[in-house]
Structures are given as C-alpha cells and as structure tokens.
Design a protein around this motif. Structure first.
Motif, PDB file in Angstrom:
ATOM      1  N   LEU A  67       0.829  -1.206   0.000  1.00 49.49           N
ATOM      2  CA  LEU A  67       0.000   0.000   0.000  1.00 49.49           C
ATOM      3  C   LEU A  67       0.860   1.250   0.000  1.00 49.49           C
ATOM      4  N   GLN A  68       1.997   1.212   0.703  1.00 51.76           N
ATOM      5  CA  GLN A  68       2.914   2.351   0.689  1.00 51.76           C
ATOM      6  C   GLN A  68       3.472   2.584  -0.721  1.00 51.76           C
ATOM      7  N   SER A  70       2.056   1.737  -3.514  1.00 53.09           N
ATOM      8  CA  SER A  70       0.964   2.237  -4.344  1.00 53.09           C
ATOM      9  C   SER A  70       0.748   3.739  -4.117  1.00 53.09           C
ATOM     10  N   ASP A  71       0.760   4.139  -2.854  1.00 51.51           N
ATOM     11  CA  ASP A  71       0.587   5.568  -2.543  1.00 51.51           C
ATOM     12  C   ASP A  71       1.717   6.383  -3.138  1.00 51.51           C
ATOM     13  N   ARG A  74       1.178   6.810  -6.905  1.00 54.75           N
ATOM     14  CA  ARG A  74       0.074   7.722  -7.209  1.00 54.75           C
ATOM     15  C   ARG A  74       0.393   9.168  -6.833  1.00 54.75           C
ATOM     16  N   SER A  75       1.298   9.341  -5.887  1.00 55.89           N
ATOM     17  CA  SER A  75       1.621  10.703  -5.456  1.00 55.89           C
ATOM     18  C   SER A  75       2.595  11.404  -6.399  1.00 55.89           C
ATOM     19  N   THR A  80       3.830   7.786 -12.329  1.00 62.71           N
ATOM     20  CA  THR A  80       2.614   7.012 -12.610  1.00 62.71           C
ATOM     21  C   THR A  80       2.484   6.654 -14.076  1.00 62.71           C
ATOM     22  N   ASN A  89       2.528  -0.816 -10.693  1.00 58.36           N
ATOM     23  CA  ASN A  89       1.119  -0.773 -10.273  1.00 58.36           C
ATOM     24  C   ASN A  89       0.433  -2.107 -10.575  1.00 58.36           C
ATOM     25  N   GLN A 106      -7.653   0.732  -2.348  1.00 62.09           N
ATOM     26  CA  GLN A 106      -8.278   1.628  -3.323  1.00 62.09           C
ATOM     27  C   GLN A 106      -7.924   1.138  -4.717  1.00 62.09           C
ATOM     28  N   GLN A 108      -7.004   0.410  -8.379  1.00 61.48           N
ATOM     29  CA  GLN A 108      -6.239   1.172  -9.361  1.00 61.48           C
ATOM     30  C   GLN A 108      -6.557   0.667 -10.764  1.00 61.48           C
TER      31      GLN A 108
END
Length: 565
Positions: A67-68, A70-71, A74-75, A80, A89, A106, A108
C-alpha cells in the motif's frame, strides 16, 4: 532564467525515469529502504532513489509495504505514467488481489505494458501456466511472479518444481515475506508439514501483518492434530482483523475439524452469507447440519452444492446417504448411495462401516448377513480393526444375545475408552452371562459418572436388586419417582419398584402404574404375562400378544408361543 532551469531539470528527470524503466531486466532489489522521495532538482540519483524505494517496498511484500508503494506511485504523476509506474502498479494490484484479498485497497486502473516480461508472466499465471524465470535472472520479482501459480496449483509434483526457484529468490532478498511464504505452500501441498510450519513461522516473525502465513500455519496445525492451537491463533488474528473473511473461513474449518458443531455452524453461516458460491464450505456446512440432526437444512445445503458441482464427491454422496437414513428413515434410498460409494471406494473404512451398520439394522435377514460379511472382511484385512468395527460387532452380538461372543469385544473397547454407552454395554454383557457382581461394578461406575443420567440410574437400580441390595435400590427408586416427569422413564421406575414387592396386590399396583405411564413398556408387559401365567389366568394371553407385538423374536417369550398361540 530560474524558471527555465527548473523546467530543464524536470525534463531531464522524466527522461532519466523513462530510461531507467525500459527493457525487461529491472534493477535488483536493495536490502534497505531509501526513505526520501526526491524532488525534481535532485537529478539522476533522486530518480534512482524513487524507483529503488518503490521496488523495495513491493519486494518486501507485506500488505502495508504494498500500500505504501501504491501511494508513492500515485503521489508522483511523473512516475505514474511511465512504463515503470504502470508495471509496478500492475504487480501491486496482482499481489493484493491474489495474496491479500481481504486487505482494503483503493482500486487502481491497471494499464500494463504488454511487452514487459512481468505482463507475460502474470497473464500465464491467470491461465494456470508456469513461466520459469530466465536462467540468468537476478530479478526477485520475476521469481515471485512466476511462482504465483502455486495459489491455484496444489498437486505435489507440480509445486515441488518451484522449490529451487523460491530458495534462490530467498537468497536475493532475505527481507521479503513472499519467498518463504510460497515455500511454506510448497511444503504444505507436498505433505512436509514440519518444513511448512517452519516457513510459516519464519514469515510471521518477519511481519505480524502477513495473515496468509497465519492461515497456513493453522492449516498445518489442523493436519497434524493440533486443532485447538489452530483455533487459538485464528481467534487472536481475528481480534486484529475482525472483518477478514479468509480468517473467519479458516476458523470455521478449524471448528469443523475439532467437531465443535455449534460454533462451526455459526461460523460457516456467517462466511456463506458473504459468499454463497463457496462450494467447499457449503459441503462442510451440510456435514455440520447432519451432525446436528438438522436434516432438512442439510438437504438444502446438499442441493445447493449439487447445483454447482457434478455430485460425484464422496463426502457429498455419503451425506446424502446419512440424510436419507437418519433424517428420513429411508434405508433403501440410503443403501443406493452407499452401494454406489462402495463400488467406487471399496477401501474407505468410514463408508464400509456405515454401510454395515445400516444393513445390520435392517429387519431383512439377507441384508443383516451382508452387513456382517462387510464387517468380517474389514476385520480380516487388518491386525487391529478400527474401534468402530469392534463396536458394531459388539452391537450385533448384543442384538442376538450372544453374551459369550460379546465379552471379548466389550473388553477390547474398555481398554480404549470408558464412555457411558460402553459401560452400559459392559453391564448388559455381564448381566447376560450371569456375572451380577461385575455387572454391578459397571453399573455403579456408570451411575457415579453422572447420577442425573436416567438410563444409568435404571441400570444401577437393576444391578442393586440383582445382587440383593434391596434397601439401596428402594431408596434410589423413591428418590427418582418423586422427581422424574411422567412418561416412559417413570414407567421404568415403577417396574423396578414392582420387583421389590412381595405381595400380589403391591406387585400388580406397580405394574399397572408402569403400564399407565407407558403402555409399551416391554418389561412390565412380560411381568404381567408371567404373573397371570403362574396363576393360570386367561388374561395372560392378552399380555403375551402385546409383548410379542413389540418384540416378536424375544427369546424369553418364545417358549410360551406354542402353549398360547
């Protein structure tokens, strides 16, 4: 000029990122996290740091690290849209969906790079195909992605081929939970429970979040007879993750294997409310409902299972037989299922024993003989027959009042266990052979185990009377008559009291009270018949007919049939 410089720096950063992410061989995993997310002005070193940190987080493989990662992707819009970002991803989504399906995530949009090797491996896995890593590969993720096939493949010979690749992957990154977890699956599916347990425990030490390893450890515990331990660790995990269906499902199975039918019923119902298409759990629930005696509900569960499966499963057919026999008392329908099972699985003891029991309970002599033949075949085929077989042979001997034949059977059973039913059988055998002292010993043990057990109390009273301990018997009878509810059990206490009476009036009064409470009390009917027979009273015939209607083959009555009928 300052703004132009920044724009040029951003341009070069994007170019460097794209350059770093093209090609099929990506950077090997680092052994430590790189914590800082670089700004656009940090140039090549910063770009390398971002990609390495994302890869490292993914390779660690815990829900939190995925999850980290992925964040982080996306950030950073500049990451991305790159091939690297799109590929990583895809890997994250694949891992979470296949390894951690309960982890909140969440969703993607996956836009895979079709030419990338990872994409080919993942597509092959979806089709159940295994794509081994390239011989020269030092890419941890390539090894792990190719081994995702184990999540849908449990055949021993197929999973064992993954072992050397997973060992090599573990050498590439010792901080990751994924290689040891997959090795645990390899050893579990190949039957090496000790190695599987070691690997699952290794994963749990690396990360307390890795709940699939806890599920694996619980399965190993169940397979090695440590079901209570499995229940404990699953309950502990459920307190931390109360909404995770996979934990609830494994806990339901643990309750089932532990034969905790009430908890298993509740747990399976909750899981199936979330996923009605879990066929394996539907069948387990049907079995639980059969054990609980809820046969109509079990029938519905079996119908639901059959609607989604071909119905050739042995457990399915066996449960169908039990529902017909125990629930609907349709022995012929049950035997149809059981004979079909015997043709396909003639060596499964549970099926053979149950079939023999159904046949031996039949009033048809030919079926009784068929059941005995099945049992004798089981006994002949093993040096130590299953306890259930000995129990059935004992039951058959008791039915035929073959007391001498029954003695070695009950002695063998009592060496293994001393359940209330076993003590009752032991009393019956010793009473049958005329050993009243030993019969009293078993009856007393049964009564002392549970003095509220009415069957045990009746047996104890009978044994007391048989051994001349009439005062003890009378005291216990009066105590029971003052508390027992009207009906068949009270009838039996009146009958026992009749045995203590010396005068005809008191004898008949108690026997009539016994038959008032239960007109089908065979002992009381026989006693009434014998009383009038001794008196040469014509009323004897009426009681003899009633007794024979209840027990036409009763040996005690056979000698009178010629005189009266």
């Amino acid at each position: 000029m300052k703004n132009v410089g920044i724009m040029i720096a951003v341009f070069f950063l994007v170019v460097l990122l794209i350059t770093a992410c093209t090609g099929t061989q990506l950077m090997p995993s680092p052994s430590t996290f790189l914590s800082a997310v670089p700004s656009a002005t940090e140039g090549t070193a910063g770009a390398r740091g971002v990609t390495d940190e994302i890869r490292s987080l993914i390779e660690i493989g815990t829900p939190e690290s995925l999850l980290q990662a992925s964040d982080l992707i996306r950030s950073m819009p500049a990451v991305t849209a790159t091939e690297f970002g799109r590929t990583m991803n895809m890997v994250i989504v694949t891992f979470i969906h296949q390894i951690y399906p309960d982890t909140p995530f969440q969703e993607q949009t996956v836009d895979p790079v079709q030419t990338h090797r990872y994409t080919k491996i993942i597509n092959d896995v979806k089709q159940g195909l295994w794509t081994p890593p390239l011989a020269s590969s030092q890419d941890y993720l390539e090894y792990i992605l190719s081994c995702l096939v184990i999540l849908s493949e449990t055949r021993r010979e197929q999973v064992l081929r993954l072992e050397p690749y997973l060992i090599q992957a573990g050498a590439l990154n010792s901080n990751s939970v994924l290689a040891p977890y997959f090795l645990g699956l390899v050893y579990e599916y190949s039957g090496d429970m000790n190695k599987a347990s070691d690997k699952y425990e290794q994963v749990c030490r690396l990360s307390a979040q890795m709940y699939p390893a806890v599920l694996g450890l619980a399965r190993v515990m169940i397979n090695t007879g440590r079901t209570q331990e499995a229940i404990r660790i699953l309950q502990d995990m459920l307190t931390k993750q109360p909404d995770y269906t996979s934990i609830k499902r494994q806990l339901a199975i643990a309750y089932y294997e532990h034969k905790d039918w009430d908890r298993a019923e509740s747990a399976t119902r909750e899981v199936l409310e979330r996923n009605t298409k879990d066929s394996d759990l539907v069948l387990i629930r049907a079995h639980i409902l059969v054990e609980l005696g809820r046969f109509s509900q079990a029938q519905q569960a079996l119908d639901a299972y059959a609607s989604a499966n071909n119905g050739n499963n042995n457990l399915y057919l066996f449960l169908r037989a039990r529902v017909q026999n125990e629930g609907f008392h349709n022995r012929d329908a049950a035997l149809n299922y059981l004979r079909s099972l015997l043709r396909s699985s003639p060596s499964e003891d549970e099926i053979v024993i149950y079939t023999a029991r159904v046949l031996m309970d039949s009033p048809r002599a030919d079926e009784g003989n068929e059941g005995r033949a099945l049992l004798q075949k089981l006994v002949a085929g093993t040096k130590e027959p299953p306890l259930e077989v000995i129990a059935l042979l004992l039951k058959d001997a008791l039915r035929q009042e073959a007391w001498q034949e029954a003695e070695p059977y009950i002695n063998y059973i009592l060496m293994q266990r001393r359940l209330p039913d076993d003590l009752l059988d032991a009393y019956t055998v010793e009473h049958g052979v005329g050993n009243t002292a030993q019969a009293l010993s078993y009856a007393r043990e049964l009564y002392e185990q549970d003095s509220s057990n009415e069957e045990g109390s009746i047996v104890y009273i009978t044994a007391l009377i048989d051994t001349g301990r009439t005062d003890e018997a009378r005291s216990l009878i009066e105590s029971k008559l003052s508390t027992v509810t009207p009906g068949p059990m009270k009838s039996r206490y009146y009958y026992q009291r009749s045995r203590l009476q010396r005068g005809d009036d008191l004898l008949l009064s108690n026997l009539r009270s016994s038959l008032f409470e239960d007109a089908r009390n065979l002992d009381a009917l026989i006693a009434m018949f014998e009383f009038y027979h001794r008196k040469k009273d014509s009323r004897a015939l009426s009681y003899l007919k009633q007794a024979l209607a209840l027990s036409p083959d009763n040996p005690q009555l056979q000698r009178y049939k010629a005189d009266y009928l």
